[in-house]
Design a protein around this motif. Sequence first.
Motif, PDB file in Angstrom:
ATOM      1  N   TYR A 624       0.836  -1.193   0.000  1.00 21.00           N
ATOM      2  CA  TYR A 624       0.000   0.000   0.000  1.00 21.00           C
ATOM      3  C   TYR A 624       0.879   1.255   0.000  1.00 21.00           C
ATOM      4  CZ  TYR A 624      -4.173  -2.774   0.719  1.00 21.00           C
ATOM      5  OH  TYR A 624      -5.202  -3.661   0.545  1.00 21.00           O
ATOM      6  N   TYR A 626       0.736   5.285   0.600  1.00 18.95           N
ATOM      7  CA  TYR A 626      -0.067   6.316   1.266  1.00 18.95           C
ATOM      8  C   TYR A 626       0.426   7.686   0.810  1.00 18.95           C
ATOM      9  CZ  TYR A 626      -1.392   2.421   4.276  1.00 18.95           C
ATOM     10  OH  TYR A 626      -1.843   1.213   4.739  1.00 18.95           O
ATOM     11  N   ALA A 636       4.852   4.539   5.039  1.00 22.17           N
ATOM     12  CA  ALA A 636       3.727   3.621   5.279  1.00 22.17           C
ATOM     13  C   ALA A 636       3.727   3.118   6.714  1.00 22.17           C
ATOM     14  CB  ALA A 636       3.793   2.456   4.295  1.00 22.17           C
ATOM     15  N   VAL A 639       1.774   5.377   9.238  1.00 20.79           N
ATOM     16  CA  VAL A 639       0.367   5.708   9.002  1.00 20.79           C
ATOM     17  C   VAL A 639      -0.506   4.943   9.997  1.00 20.79           C
ATOM     18  CG1 VAL A 639      -1.541   5.527   7.358  1.00 20.79           C
ATOM     19  CG2 VAL A 639       0.737   6.250   6.572  1.00 20.79           C
ATOM     20  N   GLU A 641      -4.455   3.730  11.164  1.00 21.30           N
ATOM     21  CA  GLU A 641      -5.818   3.508  10.677  1.00 21.30           C
ATOM     22  C   GLU A 641      -6.793   3.903  11.780  1.00 21.30           C
ATOM     23  OE1 GLU A 641      -8.694   0.009   8.798  1.00 21.30           O
ATOM     24  OE2 GLU A 641      -6.613  -0.437   9.345  1.00 21.30           O
ATOM     25  N   TYR A 646      -7.226   6.692   7.032  1.00 21.37           N
ATOM     26  CA  TYR A 646      -5.789   6.582   7.274  1.00 21.37           C
ATOM     27  C   TYR A 646      -5.226   7.976   7.538  1.00 21.37           C
ATOM     28  CZ  TYR A 646      -6.847   2.060   5.357  1.00 21.37           C
ATOM     29  OH  TYR A 646      -7.415   0.843   5.149  1.00 21.37           O
ATOM     30  N   TYR A 648      -1.690  10.373   8.789  1.00 25.51           N
ATOM     31  CA  TYR A 648      -0.252  10.514   8.986  1.00 25.51           C
ATOM     32  C   TYR A 648       0.005  11.888   9.591  1.00 25.51           C
ATOM     33  CZ  TYR A 648       4.682  11.318   7.905  1.00 25.51           C
ATOM     34  OH  TYR A 648       6.019  11.613   7.988  1.00 25.51           O
ATOM     35  N   VAL A 653      -4.666  10.760   4.800  1.00 21.58           N
ATOM     36  CA  VAL A 653      -3.913  10.367   3.597  1.00 21.58           C
ATOM     37  C   VAL A 653      -4.735   9.326   2.844  1.00 21.58           C
ATOM     38  CG1 VAL A 653      -1.620  10.812   4.552  1.00 21.58           C
ATOM     39  CG2 VAL A 653      -2.677   8.569   4.893  1.00 21.58           C
ATOM     40  N   THR A 654      -4.436   9.202   1.548  1.00 22.84           N
ATOM     41  CA  THR A 654      -5.113   8.196   0.733  1.00 22.84           C
ATOM     42  C   THR A 654      -4.277   6.928   0.686  1.00 22.84           C
ATOM     43  OG1 THR A 654      -4.038   8.979  -1.288  1.00 22.84           O
ATOM     44  CG2 THR A 654      -6.172   9.965  -0.708  1.00 22.84           C
ATOM     45  N   ARG A 655      -4.932   5.819   0.386  1.00 29.05           N
ATOM     46  CA  ARG A 655      -4.237   4.536   0.308  1.00 29.05           C
ATOM     47  C   ARG A 655      -4.567   3.864  -1.011  1.00 29.05           C
ATOM     48  NH1 ARG A 655      -5.171  -1.012   3.822  1.00 29.05           N
ATOM     49  NH2 ARG A 655      -6.981  -1.141   2.452  1.00 29.05           N
ATOM     50  N   ASN A 666       7.360   2.733   1.145  1.00 25.86           N
ATOM     51  CA  ASN A 666       6.591   1.591   1.648  1.00 25.86           C
ATOM     52  C   ASN A 666       7.401   0.307   1.634  1.00 25.86           C
ATOM     53  OD1 ASN A 666       6.730   1.152  -1.085  1.00 25.86           O
ATOM     54  ND2 ASN A 666       4.543   0.808  -1.377  1.00 25.86           N
TER      55      ASN A 666
END
Length: 889
Positions: A624, A626, A636, A639, A641, A646, A648, A653-655, A666
């Motif tokens: 993944y 991020y 990563a 990050v 959850e 998600y 940071y 942030v997007t995953r 990552n």
Amino acid sequence: MADTPHRYTAALAAEVEAHWQDEWDKLRVFDAPDLDERPKAFVMDMFPYPSGAGLHVGHPLGYIATDVYSRFLRMTGHNVLHTLGYDAFGLPAEQYAVETGIHPKVSTEANIETMRRQRRRLGLGQDDRRAVSTIDPGYYRWTQWIFLKIFGSWYDHEAGRARPIEELAEQYATGARRTPDGSAWAELTDAARAEVLNGHRLAYLATAPVNWCPGLGTVLADEEVTADGRSERGNLPVFRTELRQWMMRITAYADRLIDDLDLLDWPEPIKAQQRNWIGRSQGARVEFAIPGADERLAVFTTRPDTLPGVTFLALAPEHPLAARLAPASWPDGTPAAWTGGHATPAEAIEHSKNAAASRSDLERQAGGRAAGGAFTGAHALHPAGGRPLPVFVADYVLPTYGTGAVMGVPAHDERDERFAQALGLPVDTSPLSGDPWPLETRYKLRDWLFSRQRYWGEPFPVVYDADDVPHPLPESMLPVGLPDVDDYRPRTFDPHDRDSRPETPLTRSPEWVTVTLDLGRGPREYRRDVNTMPNWAGSCFYELRYIDPGNERMLVDPELERYWMGPGPGRPAGGVDLYVGGAEHAVLHLLYARFWHKVLHDLGHVSSREPFHKLVNQGMIQAYVYRDGRGFAVPAAEVEERDGTYVYNGEPVTRALGKMGKSLKNAVTPDEICDEYGADTLRLYEMSTGPLEAARPWETKAVVGSQRFLQRLWRVVVDEETGRTAVADVPADEPTLRLLARTTAGVRADLEGLRFNTAIAKLISLTNHVTRTAGPTPRVVAESLTLLVAPLAPHIAEELWHRLGHEGSLAYEPYPTADPDLVIEETVTCVVQVDGKLRGRLTVPSGIGGAELESLALGDPGVRAALGSRPVERVVVRAPGLVNIVPAR
């Protein structure tokens, strides 16, 4: 834990693994003898590049798979050759050195040591006596030797094979073959003779269109240029220009490279890529008269039946006829759209030529984009009826395919239709022609551009005299080593400076470039080639040096080559028994290696016609990625959850699932996982997450599942409180014996078929059953289970085998076989769904475990097709009759 001092923990795993790695080295367990009486098996991985960043957990997937398979083969009575070298020359290593300021030799050797340490820690059982590195002068001596053999050969199309160039020269000398201009061979100068032979050599010099990347300061092969006309490494602009370069006449082997694919056990998509890249097609040559000109415009078409619908002709902008056709001014009545806004046809053609030079061949021919071009100001005549056809230059026409010209048939070709629409040309829907045409064969494949303007590569083993004639160096002068220079950086230019030209680092060593040699005519001054070979050169033959790495007299001993690679039953072309690597090398390394091997075969140096008999492409381990609000990747591991989102540093942030790498922040290293769980856990996890060929996501938190399996396996043999063996010489009950027999048969079949994930699932089911059974483990069960798991988790298996009272390594112990009378079991049909929709049915044993059933379902072709690239969110298993797979949204 205090109450279980002998529990299998990461610390104990590290101790066990280090001990057995030392034992394997001391006992030389994986050294493969030559000419052994056992059936042989040559197993290979694709050459790794020793990156400065070292390995991340995605890299070892293939290495672990070949190690598991090789260990299984040893236990089934095979003599296994399995080793791994380093592909250490080339642009990546040079750029890393430029970035760090460390000489590429120093940085590359340090990277090799890092990778060697990481590989050893993974427990890879490889014959390190046979390991090679392309930067070792003792290795690239043979790279240069093969170049000389190719340079010293020509392709005899009548005989269908390569022959020594001396035989061709003899034909010219005796008059059996005429020179191109009809002159007597004896009357030609040495330079003229060399030029005639240069036109036939398999390695030859030519002024040819090349991909020039000013930002990198070097020329690139077509395959190193992306579809949008940029460098694969660095994403810099690439321009088409002409340079005098070394070329390899791979086109001479086009038919054999296509036809012999039928002899290979390769994935069909890889075969299709090679066939498409070579692009063999049959068609007709059609000539169009040009009013007022002596020459005709020749077109090669695979559809001569569409001739009635031709409404225009199109030339590649580089076609030499384009400029000669152009009148001084636009003809009266020329539509404005045809001129492109240029004052004269010559200006329009030059503009189109420059525009085409900034695009790769792939980009020029890509569908869905508007074709560029302009009117030449000339017309040609249709061969049927003589109607005039406007002649254009169009960038979708390539100078290297066919004649560099096409007949525009908008009614029957999409690219012609797009071009016609853009310029307002008519579409003629006349009926197809039924007239027969004599057919000829053409190819898309171009000769291999073999020169690179870099320091970090193999020098060419040739020198040039005062007339610029190349002379091959004698074998006694090999290897030609690289000079030790302080400034190894290629001169780079403004990335958009298309008019720049290469200036190679080797020109900065004049004492190396200019040399006095006696090549048979007394001492003379010569000039070395200041280019180097491409990074593909060293990987074109490394399997042959694996066979005979210490041989200083010849490339490979013929008897050893026949033993390890010669043709045999089911392998008519011979080659390596199993080759595992990435699908991204389909038309690079794999095609080039096949070409070199065929030349060596023609010249009698190898008995095999192909280098690699069976090919398997391992999937990619993804991770993944991020990204923050700016689109930048964030670490990563940092990050969090929170309720399905998600975060940071407190920001959302997007995953998304993507590649694993340092730049994407990552990457997870094998060392991290080995420290926390142990190498055997990492090996099992990577092999258990899906079929070898499939992409799979990396989930660090899921690794613990593989560790727990090994902890249960440990308890089968070892009492966690006392450390003593928890095994007794007692008989096993019938249900256990039947499950053991079924597991043995299934795991053997799975390992033979490289289905490692389903093999692990079966072993988990058996181990769970055994640990649930009261009392000490029957010895027959403990020993069988230990041997069954040994190829997959070799360190713990060796330790358990030792604790069961055996001496030495189990690497060559016979792999268990199943009693057929105990294997028979009732089967049921399991329904497999993806998102609740039926995607497959499996015939499975009625007593199958959930983990094994899940692995089988995930490997089903219908399921894989339905999932595509989507990761799996969860799997619902109702053994033995139902599995429902839920993909991530």
